[in-house]
Design an enzyme around this catalytic site. Structure first.
Site, mmCIF file in Angstrom:
data_model
loop_
_atom_site.group_PDB
_atom_site.id
_atom_site.type_symbol
_atom_site.label_atom_id
_atom_site.label_comp_id
_atom_site.label_asym_id
_atom_site.label_seq_id
_atom_site.Cartn_x
_atom_site.Cartn_y
_atom_site.Cartn_z
ATOM 1 N N GLY A 340 -28.737 44.335 -23.435
ATOM 2 C CA GLY A 340 -29.664 43.392 -24.060
ATOM 3 C C GLY A 340 -30.452 44.030 -25.199
ATOM 4 O O GLY A 340 -30.692 43.402 -26.231
ATOM 5 N N GLU A 363 -12.320 45.556 -50.194
ATOM 6 C CA GLU A 363 -11.361 46.494 -50.807
ATOM 7 C C GLU A 363 -9.966 46.392 -50.200
ATOM 8 O O GLU A 363 -9.309 47.379 -49.944
ATOM 9 C CB GLU A 363 -11.885 47.937 -50.745
ATOM 10 C CG GLU A 363 -12.239 48.395 -52.152
ATOM 11 C CD GLU A 363 -12.547 49.866 -52.251
ATOM 12 O OE1 GLU A 363 -13.734 50.184 -52.175
ATOM 13 O OE2 GLU A 363 -11.632 50.664 -52.444
#
Lengths: 389, 263
Positions: A340, A363
């Site tokens: 969490g 890219e």
């Protein structure tokens, strides 16, 4: 692990790591939150001589190669790949000039890029031309001593912030793939403007904008190399820059691993630090294996690429795929280790996971990289007459 | 213009512990750093160098490993470094330290400006700067936050005091001690770092400086550390919260309860 780096290479690592730790880590969350371009960090990297690592000394650089550049990118990326992307993209914009520019162009632009006085950017992608680069629509038409550019480039890293742009445009559509050419366009050239800044999932400290050319006149001497070799320039540029993208993945993975291990040693559940549980140990082990393997691939490939080898495209593609996939896996697991807490913005791993995704996309997507590797394998084995059966 | 910056290598305060038995600093495993205030002094000198063709020499008195601190500063763009190191210097208090620094500055000769940090984070005395200037018989300005202007013979500085700021015009040569408002110290650069790694650092001892052993070290010191101890905690602390009015009212009540005379 000892990668047998030279004294100078170790100094590059040390200096970049110091900047990452002292200057980048404290501001990365805020720059991400505010989508603020990291000008102050760019200034610090410039003053540290890190923008010109791969540029020859005669053009104001430090005279190193791809490995030197990769070492700096990796350390910066360990703290933030939004910032590291802005830094590395200046190199992407510089390579066309460095590889194919006339002496005059090199002397005119490279010293400012090497000193970090001016940022550079690379303009190729368009709305209809992403993976399919050959379908670009931007045109450049010769008009006396000038070329006139028309069209729009999309999602350009450093767009609007950079001052020097290497831009691909069609000069002769009838010649197909041999009809494209690269030009240097400067911020402030008449007819050159920028679209709005894009809002992104990750690397939010980096700036991404459209480049808009409306009858943009640039002097004919801004043509890089000669007409018709635009796609070759683009491919050769990627061969040089993709190990650098790889270093973004290595740095990011290392940054996530560092936090995951530190957290796992401190976090106590069921009366024990969670690193004592095999479920966590195995995750961390896999993260460490992949990160180290990615680093080894990049360092070896970077050294190899500096020799201009015939298999450059295949190796460059491997660098990009492996490190991008690694960073995605390692950052996702880092969030899982922190549970969490990892999902909350109070800890840096959620940003790292958001940032990692771009490494599989920009890219050249990782799918396109695998195509390149497959095609190169086909060619390579086609030349071998021997049978392996 | 020739500028000298005096620095000190100190233990990184973030990691310092006091040995509860011996009451001395536990130095083992503690990283040494350049005194942070001295880095502001270095930055002040570099700012002048940015705008002129000044030459900067950094000096430090310390054990041989203080050379690391000098190389750190060289990697930020300082030109030369001298290490003042001699067994005879051991145990120097601020007076003996200033004696050594002043002798080194005289030996360097033709120095126009001297920068020091306002104080060191280990001793916190803030004495070495003013003492060194006094021994050199030159003017000094302490707690300087900004250099307003500089010409051939004077510099104008703004100093921070408890009451406000003062702007002083100081004839050179002069010594200036610097506070953090001078500006964030710059990072090293790769070029300077490479040069710093290889730089020859001169080491000057008492004999090189023409100093008697009596004048330095423990024998040259007017003060000695007899004992170091952690002060015991006295009294209770109370945090008063709320608006200013509420806080004043609460404080008044507490003082009255404590029977402070006059309330």
């Amino acid at each position: 692990m000892d990668y047998f780096l030279t004294e100078e290479q170790k100094m590059i690592q040390e200096l970049s790591a110091q900047i990452a730790k002292e200057k980048i880590r404290p501001v990365r969350a805020q720059l991400d939150e505010n989508e603020e371009f990291p000008w102050e960090i760019m200034r610090i990297l410039a003053q540290a001589d890190l923008f010109g690592l791969y540029i020859p000394e005669e053009y104001g650089g430090m005279g190193g190669g791809i490995l030197e550049n990769c070492l700096a990118i990796e350390q910066v990326a360990q703290a933030c790949i939004g910032i590291a992307t802005s830094f590395a993209a200046s190199g992407l914009g510089a390579y066309p000039i460095l590889l194919y520019g006339s002496e005059e162009l090199k002397h005119r632009y490279l010293p400012d890029i090497a000193s970090g006085k001016r940022l550079s950017a690379f303009g190729l992608t368009e709305s209809g031309a992403g993976s399919d680069v050959s379908s670009i629509q931007t045109t450049a038409v010769r008009d006396g001593d000038h070329y006139i550019l028309n069209g729009t480039k999309q999602w350009i890293t450093n767009g609007g912030e950079a001052e020097i742009y290497s831009v691909l445009a069609i000069t002769d559509r009838s010649k197909g793939p041999r009809g494209a050419s690269f030009f240097v366009v400067e911020k402030g050239d008449p007819g050159f403007s920028f679209g709005k800044k894009e809002k992104k999932l990750g690397i939010r400290a980096s700036a991404t904008r459209e480049l808009i050319f409306r009858d943009c006149r640039v002097p004919a001497d801004r043509l890089i190399g000669r007409e018709g070799i635009g796609f070759i320039i683009a491919m050769k540029t990627f061969d040089k820059s993709r190990p650098g993208i790889g270093s973004l993945g290595v740095g990011l993975s290392q940054g996530a691993l560092d936090i995951a291990v530190e957290y796992a040693r401190k976090r106590v559940q069921f009366g024990k630090p969670i690193i004592s549980f095999q479920a966590i140990q195995h995750k961390l082990a896999d993260m460490a294996i992949k990160t180290e393997a990615a680093r080894a691939l990049i360092y070896c490939s970077a050294r190899h690429m500096d020799t201009d080898p015939p298999d450059a495209s295949k190796v460059a593609a491997m660098c990009k795929v492996f490190t991008g996939d690694t960073a995605m896996q390692v950052t996702t697991e880092a969030v899982q280790v922190l549970g969490g807490y990892g999902y909350m913005q109070d800890y840096p791993v959620e940003k790292m996971m958001r940032d990692a995704k771009i490494l599989q996309i920009y890219e050249g997507t990782n799918e396109i990289q695998r195509n390149i590797i497959g095609q190169e394998l086909n060619k390579e084995y086609g030349r071998i007459k021997e049978s392996f059966f | 213009m020739h500028i000298v910056v005096c620095i000190k290598q100190v233990p990184d305060a973030k990691n310092v512990r006091i040995d509860p038995d011996t009451h001395t600093l536990v130095r083992q495993g503690v990283e040494s750093i350049v005194n942070p205030f001295d880095l502001f002094a270095v930055e002040a000198a570099l700012k002048i160098k940015d705008a002129s063709n000044a030459r900067i020499t950094v000096i430090t008195m310390g054990p041989p490993q203080a050379e690391e601190a000098l190389r750190d500063v060289l990697s930020r763009g300082v030109d030369d470094a001298v290490l003042l190191s001699d067994r005879a210097f051991a145990g120097s208090d601020t007076w003996a330290t200033s004696t050594v620094l002043a002798a080194a500055i005289r030996k360097l000769g033709n120095v126009d400006l001297i920068f020091c940090g306002k104080q060191a984070i280990d001793g916190d005395t803030a004495q070495v700067g003013p003492e060194t200037a006094t021994m050199l018989d030159i003017p000094y300005a302490t707690f300087v936050k900004k250099i307003e202007s500089l010409d051939e013979r004077h510099l104008k500085v703004t100093r921070q005091t408890d009451e406000g700021v003062e702007v002083w015009k100081v004839p050179m040569p002069a010594l200036i001690t610097v506070i953090k408002e001078m500006g964030e110290p710059r990072m090293p650069s790769l070029r300077h770092k490479m040069r710093a790694k290889k730089a020859e650092i001169s080491v000057w001892g008492a004999a090189d400086l023409g100093l008697d052993h009596e004048a330095v070290g423990l024998s040259g010191s007017y003060t000695q550390v007899v004992r170091v101890f952690s002060p015991s905690r006295r009294g209770n602390r109370v945090m008063i919260q709320g608006s200013v009015e509420e806080q004043v009212e609460e404080l008044y009540k507490l003082l009255k309860e404590a029977k402070v005379p006059g309330l």
